[in-house]
Design a protein around this motif. Sequence first.
Motif, mmCIF file in Angstrom:
data_model
loop_
_atom_site.group_PDB
_atom_site.id
_atom_site.type_symbol
_atom_site.label_atom_id
_atom_site.label_comp_id
_atom_site.label_asym_id
_atom_site.label_seq_id
_atom_site.Cartn_x
_atom_site.Cartn_y
_atom_site.Cartn_z
ATOM 1 N N ASP A 99 30.716 35.302 37.667
ATOM 2 C CA ASP A 99 31.046 36.514 38.404
ATOM 3 C C ASP A 99 30.183 36.741 39.643
ATOM 4 N N SER A 100 29.531 35.673 40.130
ATOM 5 C CA SER A 100 28.787 35.783 41.381
ATOM 6 C C SER A 100 28.694 34.412 42.033
ATOM 7 N N VAL A 101 28.527 34.403 43.338
ATOM 8 C CA VAL A 101 28.410 33.120 44.034
ATOM 9 C C VAL A 101 27.125 32.406 43.614
ATOM 10 N N ASP A 102 26.069 33.164 43.322
ATOM 11 C CA ASP A 102 24.829 32.539 42.870
ATOM 12 C C ASP A 102 25.025 31.811 41.550
ATOM 13 N N GLU A 123 35.603 35.466 36.820
ATOM 14 C CA GLU A 123 35.920 36.782 36.266
ATOM 15 C C GLU A 123 36.224 37.742 37.404
ATOM 16 N N VAL A 124 37.355 38.411 37.302
ATOM 17 C CA VAL A 124 37.799 39.331 38.351
ATOM 18 C C VAL A 124 37.942 40.730 37.758
ATOM 19 N N ASN A 125 37.327 41.696 38.395
ATOM 20 C CA ASN A 125 37.410 43.092 37.955
ATOM 21 C C ASN A 125 38.614 43.735 38.620
ATOM 22 N N VAL A 126 39.789 43.419 38.097
ATOM 23 C CA VAL A 126 41.027 43.907 38.712
ATOM 24 C C VAL A 126 41.128 45.424 38.611
ATOM 25 N N SER A 127 40.688 45.983 37.499
ATOM 26 C CA SER A 127 40.836 47.422 37.278
ATOM 27 C C SER A 127 39.896 48.248 38.135
ATOM 28 N N GLY A 128 38.821 47.627 38.626
ATOM 29 C CA GLY A 128 37.859 48.349 39.448
ATOM 30 C C GLY A 128 36.905 49.235 38.668
ATOM 31 N N LYS A 132 32.529 47.299 34.285
ATOM 32 C CA LYS A 132 32.905 45.902 34.088
ATOM 33 C C LYS A 132 32.310 45.024 35.188
ATOM 34 N N GLY A 133 31.973 43.789 34.815
ATOM 35 C CA GLY A 133 31.518 42.822 35.792
ATOM 36 C C GLY A 133 32.693 42.130 36.447
ATOM 37 N N GLY A 134 32.377 41.198 37.318
ATOM 38 C CA GLY A 134 33.428 40.416 37.941
ATOM 39 C C GLY A 134 33.515 40.623 39.440
ATOM 40 N N GLU A 139 36.843 39.975 47.000
ATOM 41 C CA GLU A 139 35.800 38.960 47.000
ATOM 42 C C GLU A 139 36.267 37.627 46.427
ATOM 43 N N THR A 140 37.308 37.652 45.630
ATOM 44 C CA THR A 140 37.682 36.460 44.867
ATOM 45 C C THR A 140 38.079 35.262 45.724
ATOM 46 N N PRO A 141 38.836 35.425 46.809
ATOM 47 C CA PRO A 141 39.189 34.237 47.596
ATOM 48 C C PRO A 141 37.980 33.456 48.090
ATOM 49 N N GLY A 142 36.952 34.137 48.573
ATOM 50 C CA GLY A 142 35.761 33.429 49.023
ATOM 51 C C GLY A 142 35.056 32.723 47.880
#
Length: 229
Positions: A99-102, A123-128, A132-134, A139-142
């Motif tokens: 859930d992070s680039v690092d 992991e994507v936090n679709v619900s915002g 939740k993490g993600g 941010e997901t495309p990058g």
Amino acid sequence: MSIPDNYRRLTERIAYAARAAGRDPRAVLLLAVSKTADLPQISELYDAGVRHFAESRETELLRKSAALPPDIVWHFIGPLQANKVRKVIRCAQVIHSLDSVDLIRRADRIAAEENRRPRILLEVNVSGEASKGGFTVEETPGAAELAAAAEHLDFDGLMTMAPLNAPEAELTRVFGDLAALRDRLEIALRRPLPTLSMGMSGDFPTAVACGATIVRIGTSLFSEGENTR
């Protein structure tokens, strides 16, 4: 009802949901979330033919993977701390929670050092939800470009969690948005991303209808006496 009975009932429900959506039931994996299960309970499912199990803490992943048959495919689904990446990569073939680039960079480096090549999901936090993490959807495309370029990771798709006890319309929005995001990424990256890990005990029929390829089931599976109808 026994744990193997729960498994059979749940596979029937997954198959029903898949067929209702015009999908092949074989395209949906029931991932047994064993974080609350003891070794004998996991062995019951193993003897029933289950080979994919998931843990959310690296200590339990290490303990159970060392004690159980080597042909089990272990998935890690919990929050992944930077200092735990090496231990998880040594045991888990699939990691759902980058859930992070690092973390992507660290996992790629450590996988090379350990001579491993895990499958990874972002992991994507679709619900915002703040709890939740993600990655955010924006941010997901990058992050996906970075994951696709990793030399020692197999970037396989996306994971999300829907809000607890959300109404059907909200579940459909969250799961549908993750599937749509995956579709856009496949076009942008010019590569398949076959895995959508979404849906748990309380909402997996909706997730299957929206395209889930992995549903993460724990409570309904390991509760003896559970009515899974």
